[in-house]
Design a protein around this motif. Sequence first.
Motif, PDB file in Angstrom:
ATOM      1  N   TRP B 165     -89.477  45.359   4.671  1.00 29.01           N
ATOM      2  CA  TRP B 165     -88.360  44.512   4.960  1.00 29.01           C
ATOM      3  C   TRP B 165     -87.965  43.167   4.017  1.00 29.01           C
ATOM      4  CZ3 TRP B 165     -86.593  40.450   8.297  1.00 29.01           C
ATOM      5  CH2 TRP B 165     -87.854  39.522   8.596  1.00 29.01           C
ATOM      6  N   VAL B 292     -85.976  34.776  12.755  1.00 30.50           N
ATOM      7  CA  VAL B 292     -86.771  35.151  13.841  1.00 30.50           C
ATOM      8  C   VAL B 292     -86.201  34.459  15.223  1.00 30.50           C
ATOM      9  CG1 VAL B 292     -88.696  35.551  12.447  1.00 30.50           C
ATOM     10  CG2 VAL B 292     -88.493  33.327  13.476  1.00 30.50           C
ATOM     11  N   TYR B 293     -85.697  33.281  14.888  1.00 27.65           N
ATOM     12  CA  TYR B 293     -85.228  32.665  16.161  1.00 27.65           C
ATOM     13  C   TYR B 293     -83.831  33.374  16.768  1.00 27.65           C
ATOM     14  CZ  TYR B 293     -88.537  29.263  16.045  1.00 27.65           C
ATOM     15  OH  TYR B 293     -89.972  28.695  15.811  1.00 27.65           O
ATOM     16  N   ILE B 296     -85.272  35.782  19.099  1.00 27.72           N
ATOM     17  CA  ILE B 296     -85.697  35.540  20.099  1.00 27.72           C
ATOM     18  C   ILE B 296     -85.105  34.654  21.081  1.00 27.72           C
ATOM     19  CG2 ILE B 296     -86.926  33.258  19.437  1.00 27.72           C
ATOM     20  CD1 ILE B 296     -88.721  35.723  21.524  1.00 27.72           C
ATOM     21  N   HIS B 338     -93.229  28.428   5.332  1.00 27.46           N
ATOM     22  CA  HIS B 338     -94.541  28.834   5.745  1.00 27.46           C
ATOM     23  C   HIS B 338     -95.105  30.163   5.607  1.00 27.46           C
ATOM     24  CE1 HIS B 338     -92.522  29.188   9.981  1.00 27.46           C
ATOM     25  NE2 HIS B 338     -92.409  30.243   9.616  1.00 27.46           N
ATOM     26  N   HIS B 339     -93.967  31.059   5.189  1.00 29.13           N
ATOM     27  CA  HIS B 339     -94.214  32.460   4.815  1.00 29.13           C
ATOM     28  C   HIS B 339     -94.703  32.574   3.408  1.00 29.13           C
ATOM     29  CE1 HIS B 339     -92.366  33.956   8.489  1.00 29.13           C
ATOM     30  NE2 HIS B 339     -91.575  32.736   8.601  1.00 29.13           N
ATOM     31  N   THR B 357     -93.542  22.853  10.505  1.00 28.66           N
ATOM     32  CA  THR B 357     -93.953  24.401  11.449  1.00 28.66           C
ATOM     33  C   THR B 357     -94.662  23.481  12.443  1.00 28.66           C
ATOM     34  OG1 THR B 357     -93.939  25.458   9.431  1.00 28.66           O
ATOM     35  CG2 THR B 357     -94.970  26.159  11.428  1.00 28.66           C
ATOM     36  N   PHE B 396     -94.602  35.781  25.214  1.00 30.00           N
ATOM     37  CA  PHE B 396     -93.846  34.824  24.161  1.00 30.00           C
ATOM     38  C   PHE B 396     -94.970  33.827  23.981  1.00 30.00           C
ATOM     39  CE2 PHE B 396     -91.315  31.263  23.642  1.00 30.00           C
ATOM     40  CZ  PHE B 396     -90.936  31.368  22.135  1.00 30.00           C
ATOM     41  N   GLY B 400     -96.263  32.807  20.318  1.00 35.26           N
ATOM     42  CA  GLY B 400     -96.108  31.526  19.706  1.00 35.26           C
ATOM     43  C   GLY B 400     -97.316  30.782  19.375  1.00 35.26           C
ATOM     44  N   GLY B 407     -99.319  28.751  10.915  1.00 33.22           N
ATOM     45  CA  GLY B 407     -98.673  27.501  10.228  1.00 33.22           C
ATOM     46  C   GLY B 407     -99.474  26.431   9.481  1.00 33.22           C
ATOM     47  N   HIS B 416    -103.179  35.469   6.252  1.00 33.77           N
ATOM     48  CA  HIS B 416    -101.768  35.991   5.680  1.00 33.77           C
ATOM     49  C   HIS B 416    -101.773  37.249   5.331  1.00 33.77           C
ATOM     50  CE1 HIS B 416     -98.215  35.834   3.336  1.00 33.77           C
ATOM     51  NE2 HIS B 416     -98.921  36.309   2.328  1.00 33.77           N
ATOM     52  N   VAL B 421    -101.078  38.498  11.428  1.00 33.18           N
ATOM     53  CA  VAL B 421     -99.556  38.276  11.288  1.00 33.18           C
ATOM     54  C   VAL B 421     -98.834  39.497  12.160  1.00 33.18           C
ATOM     55  CG1 VAL B 421     -97.640  38.082   9.789  1.00 33.18           C
ATOM     56  CG2 VAL B 421     -99.839  37.205   9.317  1.00 33.18           C
ATOM     57  N   HIS B 424     -99.205  38.789  15.856  1.00 34.57           N
ATOM     58  CA  HIS B 424     -98.353  37.618  16.093  1.00 34.57           C
ATOM     59  C   HIS B 424     -96.883  37.740  16.271  1.00 34.57           C
ATOM     60  CE1 HIS B 424     -95.735  33.952  15.520  1.00 34.57           C
ATOM     61  NE2 HIS B 424     -95.590  34.405  14.240  1.00 34.57           N
ATOM     62  N   ARG B 486    -102.246  44.095   5.985  1.00 32.92           N
ATOM     63  CA  ARG B 486    -101.031  45.029   6.721  1.00 32.92           C
ATOM     64  C   ARG B 486    -100.771  46.028   5.397  1.00 32.92           C
ATOM     65  NH1 ARG B 486     -96.413  40.564   6.797  1.00 32.92           N
ATOM     66  NH2 ARG B 486     -94.866  42.451   7.469  1.00 32.92           N
TER      67      ARG B 486
HETATM   68  C1  HEM Z   1     -93.492  29.106  17.787  1.00 31.91           C
HETATM   69  C2  HEM Z   1     -94.102  28.714  16.656  1.00 31.91           C
HETATM   70  C3  HEM Z   1     -94.200  30.002  15.791  1.00 31.91           C
HETATM   71  C4  HEM Z   1     -95.034  29.644  14.599  1.00 31.91           C
HETATM   72  C5  HEM Z   1     -95.780  28.275  14.450  1.00 31.91           C
HETATM   73  C6  HEM Z   1     -95.048  30.823  13.678  1.00 31.91           C
HETATM   74  C7  HEM Z   1     -95.507  30.979  12.276  1.00 31.91           C
HETATM   75  C8  HEM Z   1     -95.353  31.910  11.633  1.00 31.91           C
HETATM   76  C9  HEM Z   1     -95.965  31.965  10.236  1.00 31.91           C
HETATM   77  C10 HEM Z   1     -96.807  30.414   9.619  1.00 31.91           C
HETATM   78  C11 HEM Z   1     -95.842  32.892   9.729  1.00 31.91           C
HETATM   79  C12 HEM Z   1     -96.162  33.478   8.522  1.00 31.91           C
HETATM   80  C13 HEM Z   1     -97.691  34.090   8.552  1.00 31.91           C
HETATM   81  C14 HEM Z   1     -97.984  34.972   7.218  1.00 31.91           C
HETATM   82  O1  HEM Z   1     -97.314  35.666   6.560  1.00 31.91           O
HETATM   83  O2  HEM Z   1     -99.112  34.461   6.440  1.00 31.91           O
HETATM   84  C15 HEM Z   1     -95.181  33.776  10.894  1.00 31.91           C
HETATM   85  C16 HEM Z   1     -94.661  35.138  10.659  1.00 31.91           C
HETATM   86  C17 HEM Z   1     -93.751  35.653  11.388  1.00 31.91           C
HETATM   87  N1  HEM Z   1     -93.243  35.393  12.583  1.00 31.91           N
HETATM   88 FE1  HEM Z   1     -93.882  33.508  13.542  1.00 31.91          FE
HETATM   89  N2  HEM Z   1     -94.254  31.663  14.056  1.00 31.91           N
HETATM   90  C18 HEM Z   1     -93.490  31.317  15.560  1.00 31.91           C
HETATM   91  C19 HEM Z   1     -92.813  31.974  16.195  1.00 31.91           C
HETATM   92  C20 HEM Z   1     -92.166  33.108  15.982  1.00 31.91           C
HETATM   93  C21 HEM Z   1     -91.168  33.689  16.621  1.00 31.91           C
HETATM   94  C22 HEM Z   1     -90.513  33.186  17.794  1.00 31.91           C
HETATM   95  C23 HEM Z   1     -90.768  34.870  16.072  1.00 31.91           C
HETATM   96  C24 HEM Z   1     -89.802  36.058  16.447  1.00 31.91           C
HETATM   97  C25 HEM Z   1     -89.117  36.194  17.190  1.00 31.91           C
HETATM   98  C26 HEM Z   1     -91.757  35.055  14.902  1.00 31.91           C
HETATM   99  C27 HEM Z   1     -91.602  35.867  14.153  1.00 31.91           C
HETATM  100  C28 HEM Z   1     -92.521  36.237  12.800  1.00 31.91           C
HETATM  101  C29 HEM Z   1     -92.275  37.360  12.029  1.00 31.91           C
HETATM  102  C30 HEM Z   1     -91.413  38.557  11.995  1.00 31.91           C
HETATM  103  C31 HEM Z   1     -93.134  37.021  11.006  1.00 31.91           C
HETATM  104  C32 HEM Z   1     -93.820  38.043   9.875  1.00 31.91           C
HETATM  105  C33 HEM Z   1     -92.745  38.223   8.653  1.00 31.91           C
HETATM  106  C34 HEM Z   1     -93.210  38.785   7.915  1.00 31.91           C
HETATM  107  O3  HEM Z   1     -94.173  38.563   6.932  1.00 31.91           O
HETATM  108  O4  HEM Z   1     -93.061  40.019   7.440  1.00 31.91           O
HETATM  109  N3  HEM Z   1     -92.432  33.975  14.729  1.00 31.91           N
HETATM  110  N4  HEM Z   1     -95.152  33.031  11.795  1.00 31.91           N
END
Ligand code: HEM
Lengths: 127, 596, 345
Positions: B165, B292-293, B296, B338-339, B357, B396, B400, B407, B416, B421, B424, B486
């Motif tokens: 995606w 992503v926000y 949510i 951070h991605h 982050t 949630f 979170g 992060g 990663h 992930v 998460h 993945r």
């Molecule tokens: C609240 C604190 C949050 C932190 C610190 C956080 C941090 C991260 C980080 C650093 C990654 C990248 C991981 C990687 O690829 O190695 C990630 C991936 C992701 N996060 Fe979060 N996130 C948070 C909340 C959320 C929320 C609220 C959502 C969605 C509703 C979300 C959805 C995603 C998605 C969809 C990915 C994967 C994207 C992909 O590589 O396909 N995250 N998050």
Amino acid sequence: MSDHHASPEYYHGLIKKFKAVGYTLIIATLVTVGIDYFVEKYEVSFPKALAFAMLVAVIKASCVIAVFMHLWWDIKWKTISITMACTFFFFAAMMYLTITSVNDVPGLDNSYRKLPGQAEHSALADK
Amino acid sequence: MQTATHTEVHHDDHSHAEQSFWTKYIFSTDHKVIGIQYGVTALVFLLFGFGLMMAMRWQIAKPDQPIPVIGALLESVLGNVAKDGIISAQLYNVFGAMHGTIMVFMAIVPLGFAAFGNYIVPLQIGAPDMCFPRVNMASFWAFFLGCVTMTVSFFIPGGAAQAGWTSYSPLATSLPTDGQTYWLVAMVLLITSSLLGAVNFIATIIQLRAPGMTWGRLPFFVWAQFVTAFLLLLAFPPLEAAGVMQLMDKVAGTSFFLPTGLFISGQPATISGGGSPLLWQHLFWFLGHPEVYVLILPAIGIVTEVIANSTRRPVWGYRLMVGAVLVLGFLSFIVWAHHMYLTGMGNKVATFFQTTTMIISIPSVILLTCLFMSLWKGAIRFTTASMFAFSFLPMFGIGGLTGLPLGFNFTDIHLHDSYYVIAHFHYVVAPGTIFGLFAGVYYWYPKMTGRKMSEYWGKVHFWCSLIFMNLIFLPMFKQGFDGMSRRMSDGGATYASGEGVLGLAAESIMTNTIISHAAWGLAIAQVPFIVNFFWSIRNGEKVTSDNPWNSTTLEWQTPTPPPHGNFITQPVVYRDAYEYSKPGASKDYLPQNEKV
Amino acid sequence: MEIPYNSTQRPDTGLYNAKVGIWLFLASEVMLFGALFSAYVLLRVGASPGTWSMGLMNIPVGTFNTVILILSSVTVVMAWASLKLGDFKAYKKYQIATILCAAAFVLVKWSYEWPAKFTHYDVTFKDATAAKDYFVAAYGDNHSKQVTKIAKDRYNDPELQITQVPLSGHIVGYKVKGDTHVHDVGKVMNIWNGAWFWRINWQDTNMVALNCPKDITAVILHADGADDDHAKPQHAKTASLSTDAHSGAGSKHHGVEIPVSRIKRLSSLEPAHSPFFAIYFTLTGLHALHVLGGIVVLSYNLLPIGTRLWLKDPDRFANRIETTGLFWHFVDLVWIFLFPILYLL
Ligand code: HEM
Ligand SMILES: [Cu+2]
């Protein structure tokens, strides 16, 4: 635009301003082009030319926004300009980050690199 | 209220007698009809995206074994990629990319933002409709066209997009099939739809609030939608620009995202080069994180409404929550990279994004804490809606908190692109957002149809979903720690026999089977919901009042279902959004439009 | 059912609905073009010497377009002021002037600037000998001066060597396998003629081309400035040139015959040519789409279907003209930035 100034005199006054800004913009355009000519002729440095061209562009843009888009007189100009300023801030931050992220690590940019054993390269090379 | 309903029905008949079926239900400009159109389309795609994942889970659990029944069907429709009913690696990639795309852009966003937002926001602020009804209709039809394009791409030669995606270039650009082109065109349509929607929502909330509905009295759901709309408005255009550039790369042979010296399948690529793959990632994640926000926030909004209503007490820290959601919205624009820690984008930048982050987790925690505090000393009613809403909180929370190790860039090196992930973000969007959306469906169903859904089957749906969801996603954390990547079409079987660092622990691979069974269990658990949903339209328990949950917010102060134009008389707001159990009041709730 | 604040301002926000809507929309547009601008900066900063092929822009034409767009910005705001003064006739006059300016802008792009790029070809050679051979064939003794000129004008880098700069000009003919005579590239039917989308890459010698046979063995190129009679052949006068090519293929004045086997890359100045042209066409194309959209809306506001609102609700009509104007100024604004970064710097 505020309805407090709905008198015809008010709009006649505006029209004068519109015309003045129109002339200013055209002159500014010609100045930029003229300067470009000097850049070539007297070999002004690129950063200077860039700074100048952007300065003129920003002045022109501000004229358009303030007068043509009459943000200057809008009662809620603050709301609108704050929104736009935020937008612009995001945009600028984004530019800054994308650019710094390229030059930060040597060798990891998208610049042209010679492959080992390749003696020369061409402007439109594929390799 | 009942008498009011009668007058309105009469009025409705009178003024819209000439409305044909087409203008009333298909090309409608009524925000409620458009909301329902969005909702139905999105639910269909939610199921479809889920179905794709079911097939992929089979391939992961039982690599290269034919899928019973469905396999034959796939082969007859898609041909060689599903030869003998086996999901080939190519088809796995198609399904994976489309699962992500469909779930994010065609299911959750349209359901949370467009469907609930369209239906509920104008009602909650006391407006007759959206600000620009025709733009609203255009938004839906742009969305619909995007969905059609995306769906059609399954059937073109070579199949749909395969590059995930996230569609990273150069992979996405260099695949020889046309799937990616369709993906990009569809995305441009979907983005256009979201932009039109976002403009409309913000303008409506700014301009059409009923008299007395000050910013401080807005229900939290409206605030959440307001911020969501801003995220869509400002974050989507860069992806649209990136999409246009990738489309140019694909059809006009440019090299926006293709570097100099690129080889494709061992051959030097015949391009000019000079582009930057990192540029795509920056532009994609500049949307991606705010997105992503977008996923949510509407759910948090719904959960807040339901929790306030079913604990019969005001939301704890309303102002704090509003502040937090605004800060969250702003910060979500400056954390995207951070991605990209592992792309080699540079140390200074990585440090910057690591810091932001960490900061952004503060407002998230504030929101969650406020909602937990709201439960304290509440006179809790356990309805299906409220149970979904309550379970949203810990789910949630898990999602979170597990984001924090991702992060930090030093821990992310290990995690990663692993199943960690996946776990998460699914904790955030699946048991998180989707539970929130379910809560919304059960909660607002009586307003939309005049009948309640069955509570018994609702609870069956809830408990089964909760259990299976956790059985699916909890083990994935462990798999991720063990190093399972993945996007592997065989669930890691290739690495099963590997030694040392290359090998995958046998139990990690065995876990695949457990997870897959849980996933099919989850599918079965949705049957009660689907049946309940359709059955209740005609046979559900009829509601006896316009406000069956005794709620304070304005959407319940309309006839059921609300007619075109919503309110019989212009509502005037006298009080805050959640005046439940007010000392000295005659009943335990005071509607916002009730004068003392 | 009536939506409030369509023609009057909401007291506490001081705005009518459409104004909020259009400003929000413009905010998203800022981000859209902002992303493309940052792509421009990133690509330019990352470009290595001799790859940012910028100096072929026609500055006078660009200036003309800038001035036209500024004029249209004046007229569109005058149209609104006329409405506010109740002068519908003047409104019509100004609105028509705006549309004419907009149309002129698009026309210049579509019929002059873009085709001039698509009909202009760059050839780079596999090795230094080949490069020298054909530069000499095209320019005779002047060839080293020409190389410096191209290096300076196009790439802003006088240090570039002969193998690093392209030989550029117009393709006036080609040869096909087994044939000895030169084929015309086509009659001059319209301004886009000669825009063949030809692209050769040495890696696979595959020719990407429309309407032209695959097994081409040689192209006849009329190099820029090689012939005083055709000193500035901006759009291909192919008919007359190809006759010359017929008689004297390889002659240094009318066209150089270059066998495909010695070409490393041949490409017109199309988007695929280089990152500069990629971003140039994307930015100007997207901007032109905005201009076209503007023309549609402006025309709608002139036709009876749009103007009947003036009779029904003049305030709302004036609002509509104001919002259209806001959009139009934004289109102008984008061009104010595009012009220096694409043409001048
Ligand atoms: C609240 C604190 C949050 C932190 C610190 C956080 C941090 C991260 C980080 C650093 C990654 C990248 C991981 C990687 O690829 O190695 C990630 C991936 C992701 N996060 Fe979060 N996130 C948070 C909340 C959320 C929320 C609220 C959502 C969605 C509703 C979300 C959805 C995603 C998605 C969809 C990915 C994967 C994207 C992909 O590589 O396909 N995250 N998050
Ligand atoms: Cu993120």
